[in-house]
Design an enzyme around this catalytic site. Structure first.
Site, PDB file in Angstrom:
ATOM      1  N   ASP A  55       3.282  -4.501   7.736  1.00  0.00           N
ATOM      2  CA  ASP A  55       2.178  -3.722   7.581  1.00  0.00           C
ATOM      3  C   ASP A  55       0.985  -4.600   7.765  1.00  0.00           C
ATOM      4  O   ASP A  55       0.553  -5.363   7.087  1.00  0.00           O
ATOM      5  CB  ASP A  55       2.048  -3.112   6.107  1.00  0.00           C
ATOM      6  CG  ASP A  55       0.838  -2.321   5.898  1.00  0.00           C
ATOM      7  OD1 ASP A  55      -0.062  -2.511   6.974  1.00  0.00           O
ATOM      8  OD2 ASP A  55       0.663  -1.666   5.144  1.00  0.00           O
ATOM      9  N   CYS A 111      -4.722   2.446  -3.677  1.00  0.00           N
ATOM     10  CA  CYS A 111      -3.319   2.897  -3.148  1.00  0.00           C
ATOM     11  C   CYS A 111      -2.339   1.978  -3.531  1.00  0.00           C
ATOM     12  O   CYS A 111      -1.457   1.756  -2.480  1.00  0.00           O
ATOM     13  CB  CYS A 111      -3.444   3.296  -1.657  1.00  0.00           C
ATOM     14  SG  CYS A 111      -4.657   4.586  -1.226  1.00  0.00           S
ATOM     15  N   GLN A 126      -4.261  -5.068   7.107  1.00  0.00           N
ATOM     16  CA  GLN A 126      -5.068  -5.767   6.531  1.00  0.00           C
ATOM     17  C   GLN A 126      -5.282  -7.434   7.482  1.00  0.00           C
ATOM     18  O   GLN A 126      -6.413  -7.946   7.719  1.00  0.00           O
ATOM     19  CB  GLN A 126      -5.387  -6.111   5.118  1.00  0.00           C
ATOM     20  CG  GLN A 126      -5.320  -4.919   4.315  1.00  0.00           C
ATOM     21  CD  GLN A 126      -6.609  -4.503   4.116  1.00  0.00           C
ATOM     22  OE1 GLN A 126      -7.669  -5.319   4.458  1.00  0.00           O
ATOM     23  NE2 GLN A 126      -6.929  -3.098   4.005  1.00  0.00           N
ATOM     24  N   LYS A 146      -9.981  -0.124  10.479  1.00  0.00           N
ATOM     25  CA  LYS A 146     -10.477  -1.343   9.721  1.00  0.00           C
ATOM     26  C   LYS A 146     -10.606  -2.517  10.607  1.00  0.00           C
ATOM     27  O   LYS A 146     -11.357  -3.710  10.161  1.00  0.00           O
ATOM     28  CB  LYS A 146      -9.039  -1.778   8.863  1.00  0.00           C
ATOM     29  CG  LYS A 146      -8.757  -0.828   7.877  1.00  0.00           C
ATOM     30  CD  LYS A 146      -7.541  -1.135   6.714  1.00  0.00           C
ATOM     31  CE  LYS A 146      -7.082  -0.140   6.036  1.00  0.00           C
ATOM     32  NZ  LYS A 146      -7.614   0.414   5.117  1.00  0.00           N
ATOM     33  N   HIS A 204       0.938  -1.170  -0.004  1.00  0.00           N
ATOM     34  CA  HIS A 204      -0.014   0.166  -0.004  1.00  0.00           C
ATOM     35  C   HIS A 204       0.833   1.189  -0.051  1.00  0.00           C
ATOM     36  O   HIS A 204       1.958   1.063   0.637  1.00  0.00           O
ATOM     37  CB  HIS A 204      -0.842  -0.137   1.210  1.00  0.00           C
ATOM     38  CG  HIS A 204      -2.007   0.946   1.273  1.00  0.00           C
ATOM     39  ND1 HIS A 204      -1.645   2.321   1.681  1.00  0.00           N
ATOM     40  CD2 HIS A 204      -3.241   0.977   1.139  1.00  0.00           C
ATOM     41  CE1 HIS A 204      -2.736   2.889   1.936  1.00  0.00           C
ATOM     42  NE2 HIS A 204      -3.705   2.304   1.521  1.00  0.00           N
TER      43      HIS A 204
HETATM   44  N1  PLP Z   1      -1.790  -0.668   4.551  1.00  0.00           N
HETATM   45  C1  PLP Z   1      -2.642  -1.021   3.976  1.00  0.00           C
HETATM   46  C2  PLP Z   1      -2.323  -2.704   3.546  1.00  0.00           C
HETATM   47  C3  PLP Z   1      -3.683  -0.819   3.924  1.00  0.00           C
HETATM   48  O1  PLP Z   1      -5.071  -1.425   3.373  1.00  0.00           O
HETATM   49  C4  PLP Z   1      -4.074   0.747   4.297  1.00  0.00           C
HETATM   50  C5  PLP Z   1      -5.496   1.200   4.169  1.00  0.00           C
HETATM   51  O2  PLP Z   1      -5.850   0.977   3.077  1.00  0.00           O
HETATM   52  C6  PLP Z   1      -3.030   1.223   4.763  1.00  0.00           C
HETATM   53  C7  PLP Z   1      -1.871   0.599   5.026  1.00  0.00           C
HETATM   54  C8  PLP Z   1      -3.217   2.518   5.343  1.00  0.00           C
HETATM   55  O3  PLP Z   1      -4.039   2.699   6.461  1.00  0.00           O
HETATM   56  P1  PLP Z   1      -4.577   4.218   6.967  1.00  0.00           P
HETATM   57  O4  PLP Z   1      -5.048   4.905   5.970  1.00  0.00           O
HETATM   58  O5  PLP Z   1      -5.451   3.679   8.088  1.00  0.00           O
HETATM   59  O6  PLP Z   1      -3.327   4.713   7.697  1.00  0.00           O
END
Ligand code: PLP
Length: 406
Positions: free
Chosen positions: A199, A364, A202, A225, A122
């Protein structure tokens, strides 16, 4: 077994209609809905228990501090972290990864050093590393997924060279649903003396996670999430990395003393939590995690596994649909394009007319879109409260879109 009727009754928004149709909410990868207990906790905190934390000697401030600080322990329990002082509270994954980039990586990396990433990261786990590339000449080394969307851990391990200073990798792809064997990567990286950032935005939603067992150095999660409020989250930072890390944001709370000429810092993890935090959001996150643990992460994973297989079979039956990510144990996240037909945005608009909420776009994940050779996809992402009937509703809506555009 998960009591689906009870779970659905716990989420008030699920009983509403959209465009005259029962809501089928399949945009959980972007953000999940909130159970009543979380909504109530937010209301109670603001109605009866609110004051700033860590500051006052009065009753409400102490109460608020107690509730807020208890969440650190809840997150540690949820993530399988024995020492809760390794949990830094924040506003979500984006803040957590930026904190590592600015506070830990920037002071330690020089031109020519490398960061190993997978192609399915992401942007939150890409852009902070681009800052290091732009500003310090750090090289980003990309590892591709195969045709099924699987990421071979050995390919990540092989990418670690003498110049590698960090591996930054997702635990579960927000587009493909692919799960990554981060433990194998961490075991090998540790032998080579290279820290790993995972990360977990998810993964922590869909399966049990044990960070101590994984053995990573950083593990980021994001509250919205996880059925919690937006603006809440946390990052696990191993105590050895914490000792190496500089504060990223300066201000109140993270200091011990400040004079005109000098500053000294609070002990970690407070050293990395400057300013008034998301007090009520964090309290809400604690309640959301307790809710998930009460349902049981194994139970949630089993229910979603069933949905994933059911949906895979149904989607495979639509020969005019191309689904990205076909690993057999994938999470219930499906990205697809309609062959020779409409743009993802047009498909999602038709689905919305049928009450089915999905996301359309790049999610993203620019490098992944490039790797897959697509400009955008539609994504249906499931949560613990979704049902097989909702998979059927998605398929019906897709058939309608195909009739219109195909
Ligand atoms: N990493 C992953 C895999 C995500 O799906 C997301 C959000 O869509 C993020 C990072 C970023 O999360 P946040 O926007 O809540 O900081």
């Amino acid at each position: 077994m998960l009591d689906i009727n009870k779970i659905r009754a716990d989420f008030p928004i699920l009983s509403r209609e959209v465009n005259g149709k029962p809501l089928v909410y399949l945009d959980n990868g972007a953000s999940a809905q909130k159970p009543q207990v979380v909504i109530d906790a937010i209301t109670t905190a603001y109605s009866h228990e609110y004051a700033n934390v860590h500051r006052g000697l009065h009753y409400l401030s102490n109460l608020s501090t107690e509730k807020y600080e208890a969440v650190r322990g809840t997150i540690a329990r949820f993530l399988g972290v024995a020492d809760e002082d390794q949990i830094i509270l924040n506003s979500g994954t984006t803040e957590g990864i930026n904190m590592v980039a600015y506070g830990w990586a920037m002071p330690r990396m020089q031109a020519g050093d490398e960061i190993v990433l997978s192609v399915m990261e992401h942007h939150a786990n890409i852009v902070p590393w681009h800052f290091l590339r732009e500003r310090q000449g750090v090289n980003l080394k990309w590892v591709d997924t195969d045709a099924t969307g699987a990421l071979d851990p050995q390919k990540v391990i092989d990418a670690i060279g003498p110049k590698t200073k960090l591996v930054a990798i997702t635990h579960l792809s927000n587009v493909l649903g692919t799960k990554v064997d981060v433990k194998t990567i961490c075991d090998a990286a540790r032998e080579k003396g290279v820290p790993v950032l995972v990360d977990g935005s998810q993964a922590a939603v869909h399966m049990p996670v044990n960070v101590d067992e994984i053995g990573c150095d950083f593990y980021a999660i994001t509250g919205h999430k996880l059925y919690g409020p937006s603006g809440s989250g946390a990052i696990f930072v191993h105590k050895d990395r914490m000792a190496e890390m500089r504060p990223f944001i300066g201000g109140g709370d993270m200091i011990r003393e400040v004079s005109k000429d000098a500053v000294s810092y609070n002990d970690p993890p407070m050293k990395f939590e400057a300013g008034t935090p998301g007090i009520v959001q964090t309290i809400g996150l604690g309640v959301a995690l307790d809710y998930m643990m009460d349902v049981g992460m194994e139970t949630i994973a089993a229910h979603e596994d069933d949905l994933s297989h059911y949906a895979q079979d149904k989607l495979n039956g639509l020969n005019w649909l191309t689904t990205q990510g076909t690993t057999p144990d994938k999470a219930a996240i499906f990205s697809f394009t309609m062959q020779g037909a409409a743009h993802a945005h047009d498909i999602s608009t038709i689905l919305d007319k049928k009450g089915v909420a999905v996301r359309a776009g790049q999610h993203c994940t620019g490098p992944l879109m490039e790797h897959l050779g697509v400009t955008a996809t539609c994504r249906a992402s499931f949560a613990m409260y979704n049902t097989r009937d909702e998979v059927d509703a998605l398929i019906d809506a897709l058939e309608l879109a195909h009739d219109l555009f195909g």
